[in-house]
Design an enzyme around this catalytic site. Sequence first.
Site, PDB file in Angstrom:
ATOM      1  N   ASP A 200      -8.891 -65.594 -37.097  1.00  0.00           N
ATOM      2  CA  ASP A 200      -8.341 -65.854 -35.770  1.00  0.00           C
ATOM      3  C   ASP A 200      -9.213 -66.953 -35.161  1.00  0.00           C
ATOM      4  O   ASP A 200     -10.351 -66.708 -34.755  1.00  0.00           O
ATOM      5  CB  ASP A 200      -8.400 -64.558 -34.949  1.00  0.00           C
ATOM      6  N   GLN A 203     -10.675 -69.076 -30.578  1.00  0.00           N
ATOM      7  CA  GLN A 203     -11.886 -69.574 -29.908  1.00  0.00           C
ATOM      8  C   GLN A 203     -12.701 -70.478 -30.825  1.00  0.00           C
ATOM      9  O   GLN A 203     -13.815 -70.863 -30.481  1.00  0.00           O
ATOM     10  CB  GLN A 203     -12.771 -68.395 -29.445  1.00  0.00           C
ATOM     11  N   LYS A 226      -5.656 -73.256 -25.432  1.00  0.00           N
ATOM     12  CA  LYS A 226      -7.124 -73.193 -25.397  1.00  0.00           C
ATOM     13  C   LYS A 226      -7.730 -74.455 -26.006  1.00  0.00           C
ATOM     14  O   LYS A 226      -8.939 -74.582 -26.122  1.00  0.00           O
ATOM     15  CB  LYS A 226      -7.620 -71.967 -26.172  1.00  0.00           C
TER      16      LYS A 226
END
Length: 406
Positions: A200, A203, A226
């Site tokens: 994932d 971030q 993001k």
Amino acid sequence: MIFNIEQVRADFPILQQQIYNRPLVYFDNAASTQKPRQVIDAIRQYYEHDNCNIHRGVHYLSMKATEAYEEARREVQEFVHAKNTCEIIFTKGATESLNLVASSFGKRYIRPGDEIVTSIMEHHSNFVPWQQMCLERGATLRVLGINEHGELDLDVLSGMLNEKTRLIALTHVSNVLGTINPVKEIVTLAHQHDIPVLLDGAQGVSHLPVDVQELDCDFYCFSGHKLYAPMGTGVLYGKEKYLEELPPYQLGGEMIKDVYLDHTTFNELPFKFEAGTPNVEGVMGLRAAIVYLRALGMENIASYEALLLKYATEKLSAVEGIRFYGTSQHKASLVSFLIGAIHPYDAGMIIDKMGIAVRTGHHCAMPLMDSLKIPGTVRASFAFYNTMEEIDQLVSAIARVKEMLS
Ligand code: PMP
């Protein structure tokens, strides 16, 4: 200075405003980043000159929009250094990418008694889809814990892998602790057991140069919003051999080859996983965001953000009563903390009134909060447009919080 911060800030119209009669300090970048003018302009350009549904028409505009969309796919491919463009699937965000893999991988590979390994530091988006898929298919979700610095233990992980393990699903960077996980080592370990790894990267991509071939991960997911790109855009990277084998996630237009009364054949990659009309304007923005980031240089961004993190950690460490959550040596540019017995929500409200946007709460990581036995944290997450002066303002705001609430 690695790049001209004033020039960079001038690219972000939203940062120019005052809130509560103070210049906005935006430290909620882990939730969503702001968009440079170049991204906003790309969306305007698309609607003023190119707007049309893609992959369908033989007319000029449709071909132009299709070419631009496929050019964006090539841009993403280069950005994460995927081997083929067909390995880049556009989605509406990391959450959809993760649900796609959990659903399709589950249907294709998971049988009762199988195991999926994940970690306690996952965002709900990389936890709940696996948990529910395991419940549906009679499989077991095994959850790797963390040490006192908020790091994963590879020896413990190694002990969890066995002949029933079908996949490891881990975050590249924790949205709460900031920990940058040793994902290359984890992939190497997993592949020794023939276990694929999903990362994932929600971030990860915004802070670090990512090379999926070097990492050798089997899936990598992220959100555009993001990454300085529009909301409602996202990417799933998957190795071609897996994407070929997985069944489609959604059914409808675009993803079919031929439809008969009693059966359907599916389109080739990547279109098999892109049912319906996609978010073309968003993808135009995503392309512009990546062009912008590549011009700044992800290495430069990582170096500058490391300075911000170091400065923030030093300054905040001097605040009496502060407790950090996530103190790994390998950390992305965010700090999660609590101050004495002050509830994070109360702290966040006061910090907001001083013009500073921080995030408070469980950060969509309730299993992690339960394991830390806290209701949530205050999180300040930094982007390359933030400055040391803004961090000084946060430190002053925290002093004010203590004055008012201690
Ligand atoms: N994973 C992580 C690590 C995240 O931080 C987030 C967003 N906070 C997500 C997944 C989900 O991203 P989105 O809501 O954009 O789909």
